[in-house]
Design a protein around this motif. Structure first.
Motif, PDB file in Angstrom:
ATOM      1  N   VAL A   1       0.852  -1.192   0.000  1.00  0.00           N
ATOM      2  CA  VAL A   1       0.000   0.000   0.000  1.00  0.00           C
ATOM      3  C   VAL A   1       0.889   1.243   0.000  1.00  0.00           C
ATOM      4  CG1 VAL A   1      -1.742   1.306   1.262  1.00  0.00           C
ATOM      5  CG2 VAL A   1      -1.858  -1.195   1.201  1.00  0.00           C
ATOM      6  N   PRO A   2       0.750   2.132  -0.977  1.00  0.00           N
ATOM      7  CA  PRO A   2       1.568   3.346  -0.998  1.00  0.00           C
ATOM      8  C   PRO A   2       1.225   4.264   0.173  1.00  0.00           C
ATOM      9  CG  PRO A   2       0.497   2.954  -3.132  1.00  0.00           C
ATOM     10  CD  PRO A   2      -0.149   2.048  -2.143  1.00  0.00           C
ATOM     11  N   LEU A   3       2.216   5.012   0.652  1.00  0.00           N
ATOM     12  CA  LEU A   3       1.957   6.001   1.692  1.00  0.00           C
ATOM     13  C   LEU A   3       0.988   7.053   1.161  1.00  0.00           C
ATOM     14  CD1 LEU A   3       5.528   6.558   3.205  1.00  0.00           C
ATOM     15  CD2 LEU A   3       3.752   4.937   3.912  1.00  0.00           C
ATOM     16  N   GLY A   4       0.101   7.496   2.018  1.00  0.00           N
ATOM     17  CA  GLY A   4      -0.906   8.467   1.612  1.00  0.00           C
ATOM     18  C   GLY A   4      -2.185   7.843   1.100  1.00  0.00           C
ATOM     19  N   ARG A   5      -2.224   6.526   0.981  1.00  0.00           N
ATOM     20  CA  ARG A   5      -3.412   5.835   0.480  1.00  0.00           C
ATOM     21  C   ARG A   5      -4.381   5.539   1.630  1.00  0.00           C
ATOM     22  NH1 ARG A   5      -3.881   2.298  -3.769  1.00  0.00           N
ATOM     23  NH2 ARG A   5      -2.568   3.819  -4.842  1.00  0.00           N
ATOM     24  N   GLU A   6      -5.658   5.710   1.365  1.00  0.00           N
ATOM     25  CA  GLU A   6      -6.679   5.347   2.348  1.00  0.00           C
ATOM     26  C   GLU A   6      -6.781   3.830   2.436  1.00  0.00           C
ATOM     27  OE1 GLU A   6     -11.406   6.189   3.406  1.00  0.00           O
ATOM     28  OE2 GLU A   6     -10.528   6.955   1.546  1.00  0.00           O
ATOM     29  N   VAL A   7      -6.873   3.309   3.655  1.00  0.00           N
ATOM     30  CA  VAL A   7      -6.968   1.864   3.854  1.00  0.00           C
ATOM     31  C   VAL A   7      -8.226   1.542   4.657  1.00  0.00           C
ATOM     32  CG1 VAL A   7      -4.494   1.456   3.658  1.00  0.00           C
ATOM     33  CG2 VAL A   7      -5.476   1.974   5.898  1.00  0.00           C
TER      34      VAL A   7
END
Length: 423
Positions: free
Chosen positions: A372-378
């Motif tokens: 998961v890239p940083l800044g992505r909503e999870v």
């Protein structure tokens, strides 16, 4: 004998699998065309990536026609589905191209949760008790007629997304409402689904016992078991997020053989005859119970746990079978291996990841991959459909591999902050 032409690999744009399949094809010297679900509007504006063709996954017959037309310009030697949503498309296209394939109706049966269970039950393959309910009928009747404990599963979603256990009518109604919301949000996604799948919920009796996953390859109707994975963490609900896969299995040899026999019978009942198979089972006190048989290989990056012969990857086996490369009988490496699927602990935005170097330094750990890239909503299960990443380990014994993966996970720290409200 290898057939002339390229491999057509069907993988969604969000799939983790494309890179591993392309690397495997390169090692085998096989040219690849990637059939993705890239939106046609986007393709018209910016063009499809080199070596890719855009297909409408929601309309498998139409997509197969595009594939057949493509084959007139660029011969296709084999078709490999990368996930549940592409298995039917692959079967239709391979049939029209005269390639070894699963019958399209068999792929449809495997891809429809309710139909699959009905076919398996009719063939005497052990499955949980089940019933199908539509969203339109509401939860009251379904709750009153369901066994407890039970598990509610939206038939149009894959993995553990939307899968919730209920122990009584009140928790059944709450789970039913929650799944309704998940299905509403999922309707905007460009995913292939059986007709009406977004409007129905499958309710199964909960089967006690540990879960296992079987990875296999069908060749002319014969199932060759590639690996049997244990899932050491109990999957008892209320949600069913998978974490650890460890192979070889530590269950009794007779139970392992019974699981393989149940999957082989299930494949025959469904009509599956060619290509990869991934099956999920519960080992109940009465014996193995089939939860799912999918006409595709294992998802995510989990295939990286498997090596065969002199280091051959699972993707290489699948590709070699698809294009007709010589493929003798093969055995998984003798060492134990496992993967930890890193769960999402809470919803929000992934701001930072710490401890990766420390996790990789754990003895027996081979790699830790944050996907998961940083800044992505999870979003965690049951609403979410992804993991934060994967950790891999290999050792002399399954227990050592399991311990290494748990130690690696303990060293990882994920900074997830609440999503800012939108005015």
């Amino acid at each position: 004998m290898r057939r002339p032409g390229s491999l057509l690999l069907l993988v969604p744009t969000r799939s983790y699998r494309e890179g591993d399949f392309l690397a495997a094809a390169h090692r085998l010297g096989v040219d690849v065309i990637v059939g993705s679900d890239l939106c046609h509007t986007v393709e018209e504006r910016v063009g499809a990536p080199e070596g890719h063709v855009s297909l409408d996954y929601r309309r498998p017959d139409r997509a197969a026609n595009v594939i057949v037309a493509l084959a007139h310009e660029r011969p296709i030697a084999g078709v490999v589905p990368g996930d549940d949503g592409t298995a039917v498309m692959a079967a239709i296209a391979a049939e029209q191209l005269g390639l070894p394939h699963n019958p399209p109706d068999a792929a449809r049966r495997a891809g429809a949760k309710h139909l699959q269970r009905a076919v398996l039950r009719a063939a005497g393959v052990p499955v949980p008790p089940f019933a199908l309910h539509t969203l339109a009928e509401g939860s009251e009747h379904a709750a009153a007629t369901s066994p407890y404990p039970c598990v509610l599963k939206p038939v149009g979603l894959s993995g553990s997304r939307g899968v919730i256990r209920a122990d009584d009518p009140a928790s059944f109604a709450a789970a039913f409402r929650r799944i309704q919301g998940i299905l509403r949000r999922a309707r905007s996604e460009r995913k292939a689904q059986p007709e009406g799948a977004g409007e129905a919920i499958l309710v199964e009796g909960f089967v006690p016992g540990p879960e296992v996953a079987l990875e296999g390859l069908l060749r002319d109707g014969e199932l060759e078991v590639l690996a049997l994975f244990d899932k050491p963490d109990p999957l008892d609900g209320p949600f069913f997020e998978e974490t650890l896969y460890i192979t070889p299995s530590r269950h009794p040899t007779a139970m392992q053989a019974a699981a393989a026999e149940a999957v082989a019978r299930g494949c025959a009942a469904l009509g599956l005859v060619e290509g990869p198979v991934h099956a999920e089972l519960r080992l109940s006190p009465a014996g193995p119970v089939v939860l799912e048989i999918a006409a595709r290989s294992i998802g995510g990056l989990c295939s990286r746990t498997l090596r065969f012969g002199a280091g051959m990857a699972l993707e290489e086996l699948v590709i070699a079978h698809a294009v007709g490369l010589p493929l003798e009988r093969f055995r998984r490496e003798a060492r134990a291996a496992g993967v930890m699927m890193l769960p999402i602990p809470r919803p929000g935005v992934l701001r930072a990841v710490e401890g990766v170097a420390e996790a990789k330094a754990v003895p027996l750990v081979e790699d830790v991959v944050v996907t998961v890239p940083l800044g992505r909503e999870v979003t965690p299960l049951p609403e979410g459909d992804a993991y934060l990443g994967f950790a891999f380990a290999r050792g002399d014994a399954p227990a050592e591999v399991e311990g290494a993966l748990r130690a690696a996970q303990a060293r990882l720290r994920f900074d997830i902050v609440p999503q800012l409200p939108i005015a």
